[in-house]
Design an enzyme around this catalytic site. Sequence first.
Site, PDB file in Angstrom:
ATOM      1  N   ARG A  45       0.855  -1.177   0.000  1.00 29.66           N
ATOM      2  CA  ARG A  45       0.000   0.000   0.000  1.00 29.66           C
ATOM      3  C   ARG A  45       0.895   1.232   0.000  1.00 29.66           C
ATOM      4  NH1 ARG A  45       2.390   1.828   3.761  1.00 29.66           N
ATOM      5  NH2 ARG A  45       0.858   3.482   3.895  1.00 29.66           N
ATOM      6  N   GLY A  46       0.270   2.385  -0.187  1.00 29.30           N
ATOM      7  CA  GLY A  46       1.023   3.608  -0.380  1.00 29.30           C
ATOM      8  C   GLY A  46       1.095   3.904  -1.864  1.00 29.30           C
ATOM      9  N   ASP A 245      -2.197  10.386  -1.945  1.00 31.87           N
ATOM     10  CA  ASP A 245      -2.548   9.380  -2.943  1.00 31.87           C
ATOM     11  C   ASP A 245      -2.944  10.004  -4.269  1.00 31.87           C
ATOM     12  OD1 ASP A 245      -2.925   6.365  -1.712  1.00 31.87           O
ATOM     13  OD2 ASP A 245      -2.971   7.951  -0.212  1.00 31.87           O
ATOM     14  N   ASN A 255      -5.624  12.030   0.799  1.00 28.38           N
ATOM     15  CA  ASN A 255      -4.740  11.188   1.601  1.00 28.38           C
ATOM     16  C   ASN A 255      -5.604  10.359   2.536  1.00 28.38           C
ATOM     17  OD1 ASN A 255      -1.980  10.399   2.251  1.00 28.38           O
ATOM     18  ND2 ASN A 255      -2.309  11.388   4.232  1.00 28.38           N
TER      19      ASN A 255
END
Length: 360
Positions: A45-46, A245, A255
């Site tokens: 993720r990220g 994001d 985000n």
Amino acid sequence: MIPTLEWTDKGVNFLDQTKLPLEETYVLATTYQDVATVIRDMIVRGAPAIGVSAGMGMALAVQKSPATTVDALLKDVDEAAAVLAATRPTAVNLFWGIERIRTLVRKLAASQPADRSDADKLKAITDEVIAEANRMYDEDIAACKTMGQFGADLLPKKGTVLTHCNAGALATCGYGSALGVIRAAVERGHVIDVLADETRPFLQGARLTAWELMKDNIPTSVLCDNMSGALMRQGRIQAVIVGADRIAANGDVANKIGTYTVAVLAKEHGIPFYVAAPWATVDMATKHGDDIPIEQRNAYEVTHSNGKQMTPDGVGIENPAFDVTPAKYVTGIITERGVLYPPYDDTMLAMQAEVNAATA
């Protein structure tokens, strides 16, 4: 450096972030479908890591395609792109990673010599695509380190920095965006301690940010998500830095859910609020934050904690994965191309023009 993901001869190896901080285990993805599952289930993720993961998933699609002609390969690549694109809609890096590889495949397909055999054409395309996926990996680490250099001196020489979610090495291919700025500041001699919001419901701050900062011996304390305002009022927080994001053309930032609340509190208390993200997270086609799609995740993440039910049966659940922080709350946006300041409508257009000129 924490090995978030890695291309290997057997497939793409992912550190399973759902098992941290108690277990350091890995998941091997051998097909693009496996990569889609890894992204959707938040094993990786990220936004930056998702983008490179998608690129590597596309590379697996090329490598493992049963196609015997270039035209058949192009169809397989389009199918893989659709599957990967359906995983997590908010992170624009996902689509950047997919399109970077798909565009390269089309370019390579069109440029193959007519007298080359189909097998040789497919091998040439595959070799180039795998090399490109690995370049994406290297570029991400380099971008994070450059962001760190641009952003380090924006943080206090001595003081406390609050962060929300995880925008560290685990959210990238290494070093990190927001946490990369903190790392760079510490490397320059800043005396910094970090407050990490727990980041309900998936606890990225409590599980991931705390884990990786402790590995770097950076003093870190975990906060419940509702504590930051009280600490700001007490003067205990000197700066806030988060990742993103997706960043709209006007500077609105999507985000992890809860970021908007932190930004409003920081503004009220006169605390600078910085966003650190690679330029690939900027989506100039999205004019403002209201147009950013917000992923809705499974209610189970809210109703249960460590497998134990925490809510009454049948109660309604809201579980948006992200929120949008309006640009007016953002002090600066740190990218590998420099730091952007308001008015973002102008500064982001100027930086986009620089990017266009550099890639022309």
